[in-house]
Design an enzyme around this catalytic site. Structure first.
Site, short mmCIF file in Angstrom:
data_model
loop_
_atom_site.label_atom_id
_atom_site.label_comp_id
_atom_site.label_asym_id
_atom_site.label_seq_id
_atom_site.Cartn_x
_atom_site.Cartn_y
_atom_site.Cartn_z
N ASP A 223 0.82 -1.21 0.00
CA ASP A 223 0.00 0.00 0.00
C ASP A 223 0.86 1.26 0.00
O ASP A 223 2.09 1.21 0.12
CB ASP A 223 -0.97 -0.01 1.20
CG ASP A 223 -0.29 -0.35 2.53
OD1 ASP A 223 0.96 -0.39 2.59
OD2 ASP A 223 -1.02 -0.55 3.51
N HIS B 99 -7.01 -4.37 10.74
CA HIS B 99 -6.75 -4.14 9.31
C HIS B 99 -5.50 -4.89 8.85
O HIS B 99 -4.58 -5.13 9.64
CB HIS B 99 -6.71 -2.64 8.95
CG HIS B 99 -5.50 -1.90 9.36
ND1 HIS B 99 -5.48 -0.54 9.54
CD2 HIS B 99 -4.22 -2.31 9.62
CE1 HIS B 99 -4.27 -0.15 9.87
NE2 HIS B 99 -3.49 -1.20 9.94
N GLU C 49 -9.45 -1.75 5.81
CA GLU C 49 -10.04 -1.45 7.12
C GLU C 49 -11.26 -2.36 7.35
O GLU C 49 -11.73 -3.03 6.42
CB GLU C 49 -10.47 0.02 7.15
CG GLU C 49 -9.33 1.01 6.88
CD GLU C 49 -8.33 1.14 8.03
OE1 GLU C 49 -8.36 0.30 8.97
OE2 GLU C 49 -7.51 2.08 7.99
P1 PGA Z 1 2.64 -1.01 12.78
O1 PGA Z 1 1.46 -1.09 11.73
O2 PGA Z 1 3.62 -2.05 12.36
O3 PGA Z 1 3.19 0.37 12.64
O4 PGA Z 1 2.03 -1.31 14.10
C1 PGA Z 1 0.98 -2.34 11.35
C2 PGA Z 1 -0.25 -2.16 10.50
O5 PGA Z 1 -0.98 -1.17 10.68
O6 PGA Z 1 -0.47 -3.01 9.64
#
Ligand code: PGA
Length: 249
Positions: free
Chosen positions: A74, A145, A150
């Site tokens: 993404d 997510h 989401e």
């Molecule tokens: P993070 O994000 O590794 O910064 O906790 C993970 C995600 O949102 O997929």
């Protein structure tokens, strides 16, 4: 909702460093057996130590990325590749600039595309033309997510522009000077895109992820918790540390 058909493999490590090394080794083993492997890559705070370990393996153990192809999950809509919080910038900073991957073999969705539908279709086409993703790395959000899919994201969703959940904007504000600077949209591979990967590894570390991990593994498989839809894939491994495993039965 669709009945879960598969239980993921669970690997619980004593801390985040060991979990990160475990994931890095999965990627290294793949690259050593298949030099032109197609990797699915992720951003966020969680994978940083795993990328550091892959860089170490490249420097000290001659792990060779010269024929490797990568697709990231993404990107933020509205951020240019040279914006320090863009996911393209993140990948250069944490991995690509320190290994011998060919720049043309690295793919990150374009957050500045004028025609995101067309860009999304083109991204899917490039993945297919590369032969599909062999091993996809995922993180997990507090809200379940995966990538920017989401809660509510359909199981058959494809690469597209989405609105970010308020929880995601807040969680990612730590990387920006203020919450107002966090983009409100992302372009993301869909759940359907992710489920087409031949193997998936989800890395989660820290107690903040414990509830999301528990719902993903033990809860019903439904779009309200996108990571639970991974129960519909036959080859998923959760690599988590003790803290992230603390809510599991
Ligand atoms: P993070 O994000 O590794 O910064 O906790 C993970 C995600 O949102 O997929």
């Amino acid at each position: 909702m669709t009945k879960p058909a598969h239980s993921p493999t669970l690997v619980v490590c004593r801390d985040d460093q060991h979990a990160s090394e475990t994931v890095a080794k999965m990627f290294a083993d793949l690259i050593r057996t298949q030099a032109d492997a197609v990797l699915g890559l992720a951003t966020g705070g969680t994978p940083v130590p795993a990328y550091r370990e892959l860089v170490r393996m490249h420097r000290e153990e001659a792990l060779d990325f010269s024929d490797v192809v990568s697709f990231n999950l993404d990107e933020y809509v509205g951020l240019a590749p040279d914006h320090p919080q863009s996911f393209r910038y993140f990948m250069q900073e944490h991995l690509f600039d320190h290994i011998n991957i060919a720049p043309a073999n690295t793919h990150v969705p374009d957050g500045l595309s004028n025609d995101s539908d067309e860009h999304g279709r083109g991204y899917e086409k490039k993945i297919a033309e590369a032969g599909g993703i062999e091993l996809q790395l995922l993180g997990i959000g507090h809200n379940g997510h995966i990538a920017f899919n989401e809660p509510g994201s359909p199981v058959d969703s494809r690469t597209r522009v989405v609105d970010l959940a308020e929880d995601t904007v807040q969680a990612n504000a730590r990387f920006f000077e203020s919450i107002e600077q966090v983009p409100r949209q992302g372009i993301t591979m869909g759940i359907g895109t992710i489920l087409e990967s031949r193997r998936i590894v989800l890395l989660a570390t820290g107690s903040g992820k414990a509830e999301a991990v528990q719902r993903a593994i033990e809860g019903p498989s439904e779009p309200s918790h996108p990571a639970s839809l991974l129960q519909q894939h036959p080859s998923v491994t959760f690599v988590i540390d003790d803290a992230a495993a603390s809510h599991l039965a």
